[in-house]
Scaffold this active site. Structure first.
Site, PDB file in Angstrom:
ATOM      1  N   GLY A  80     -22.928  26.151  17.244  1.00  0.00           N
ATOM      2  CA  GLY A  80     -23.207  27.441  17.845  1.00  0.00           C
ATOM      3  C   GLY A  80     -23.143  27.346  19.356  1.00  0.00           C
TER       4      GLY A  80
ATOM      5  CE  LYS B 194     -21.088  22.613  18.526  1.00  0.00           C
ATOM      6  NZ  LYS B 194     -21.519  23.702  19.427  1.00  0.00           N
TER       7      LYS B 194
ATOM      8  NE  ARG C 113     -26.927   2.674  30.511  1.00  0.00           N
ATOM      9  CZ  ARG C 113     -26.883   3.594  31.487  1.00  0.00           C
ATOM     10  NH1 ARG C 113     -26.215   4.720  31.279  1.00  0.00           N
ATOM     11  NH2 ARG C 113     -27.507   3.385  32.626  1.00  0.00           N
TER      12      ARG C 113
ATOM     13  CD  GLU D 278     -16.568  14.856  21.413  1.00  0.00           C
ATOM     14  OE1 GLU D 278     -15.454  14.377  21.160  1.00  0.00           O
ATOM     15  OE2 GLU D 278     -17.635  14.289  21.125  1.00  0.00           O
TER      16      GLU D 278
ATOM     17  CE  LYS E 234     -17.665  24.136  21.151  1.00  0.00           C
ATOM     18  NZ  LYS E 234     -18.484  23.672  22.286  1.00  0.00           N
TER      19      LYS E 234
ATOM     20  CB  SER F 270     -18.542  24.708  29.196  1.00  0.00           C
ATOM     21  OG  SER F 270     -17.444  24.187  28.479  1.00  0.00           O
ATOM     22  NE  ARG F 271     -21.462  17.112  28.173  1.00  0.00           N
ATOM     23  CZ  ARG F 271     -21.996  16.168  27.420  1.00  0.00           C
ATOM     24  NH1 ARG F 271     -21.229  15.504  26.568  1.00  0.00           N
ATOM     25  NH2 ARG F 271     -23.277  15.884  27.500  1.00  0.00           N
TER      26      ARG F 271
ATOM     27  CG  ASP G 233     -19.806  26.700  19.893  1.00  0.00           C
ATOM     28  OD1 ASP G 233     -20.274  26.549  21.031  1.00  0.00           O
ATOM     29  OD2 ASP G 233     -19.600  25.750  19.117  1.00  0.00           O
TER      30      ASP G 233
END
EC number: 1.1.1.94
Length: 330
Positions: free
Chosen positions: A135, A105, A32, A280, A190, A253-254, A243
């Protein structure tokens, strides 16, 4: 060194700061134009890590061509499922011997390719030009310059060492490795295990359950890695266990956060609406499941996460299915 970071999300922004603090000139590409303008004007990204000054060595542009031009190091930090399309547009601008660094990832849907494989194919570059950074690297903590370590994996160890030097700072310590397969799989799987961890946490399950998910999740990651030619020792290091623990345990952590929404009974769509960032593991669990099946590898946690995310299975049923599997030797 002139460097480019393509993707101005949390990790791309934090990585631009790392590169600048290590003494490199950085051009950060933002999709953007208003975000790129704000970074140029204020030295901060108003959308991600907005309280973090990026330093005088960082500038920004909404033109990928401008960012890539003359860059010796091109860092890719876009959502994994958009990488191929983006690289199709960017490949012509790459210099002949630039190093492409993957921060992503995930596993590509449809092809089940790792991100380095997508880069080689879409950018038409030799595999030894691609390095992978993986990591326990939570962007918010790194932006605060809290001590962290990572792995730079590349089949060309000299190139990995050059990347290592380019990102070494007093708060960020990179190690080199030549096991690209293992480092990428550790980073991709992970995310799926962290979804399961978040689900369990939201359901009120305790530390025994969480420890089980981490250790058995690591076991299924290693099984898949060995089937694909990875070094088993990689999974006991930063790109494996490190990780996995960081992503499962941290509220930053999403994937864990997304899993928590699912564990509270939200649908995939509702969980997506409640979270601002890309998780992800939600898409990658499909590709990882397909990859495992193609190689005859059992990944029961991954399969149950896929059922919860994409088949609408109640998390309680998924837990029961995991616990009712036939007993066996560890």
């Amino acid at each position: 060194m002139r460097t480019a970071v393509l993707g101005a999300g949390s990790w791309g922004t934090a990585f631009a700061k790392i590169l600048a603090d290590a003494g490199n000139d950085v051009v950060l590409w933002a999709r953007r134009p208003e975000i790129a303008a704000a970074i140029r004007d204020t030295g901060r990204n108003p959308e991600y890590l907005e309280d973090t000054p990026l330093g005088e060595r960082v500038t920004a542009t909404a033109s990928a061509t401008e960012a890539i031009k003359g860059a010796e190091l091109v860092v890719l930090a876009v959502p994994s499922q958009t990488l191929r399309v983006n690289l199709g547009d960017w490949a012509a601008d790459l210099t002949d011997d630039s190093t492409l660094v993957s921060l992503m990832k995930g596993i590509e849907l449809g092809t089940t390719q790792r991100m380095s494989q997508v880069i080689v194919e879409a950018a038409r570059v030799a595999p030894e030009r691609v390095a992978v950074v993986s990591g326990p690297n939570l962007a918010g903590e790194i932006a605060l310059e809290q001590p962290a370590a990572t792995v730079v994996a590349c089949s060309d160890i000299d190139r990995a060492t050059r990347v290592q030097r380019a990102i070494t700072t007093p708060y960020f310590r990179p190690y080199t490795n030549d096991d690209v397969v293992g480092c990428e799989l550790g980073g991709a799987v992970k995310n799926v295990i962290a979804l399961a961890f978040g689900i369990a946490h939201a359901m009120g399950l305790g530390d025994n359950t969480k420890a089980m998910l981490i250790t058995r999740g690591l076991a299924e990651t290693a099984r898949l890695g060995v089937a694909l030619g990875a070094d088993p020792l990689t999974f006991s290091g930063l790109a494996g266990l490190g990780d996995l623990v960081g992503t499962c345990m941290s509220p930053l952590s999403r994937n864990r956060t997304f899993g928590e929404h699912l564990g509270r009974g939200k649908t995939l769509e509702q969980a997506q609406a409640a979270t601002r960032y890309t998780a992800e593991g939600v898409k990658s669990c499909l590709a990882i499941r397909d990859l495992a099946r193609a190689h005859g590898v059992e990944m029961p946690i991954t399969e149950q996460v896929e059922r919860v995310c994409h088949e609408g299975v109640d998390p309680r049923i998924a837990v029961a299915a995991l616990m009712s599997r036939s007993t066996k030797a560890e």
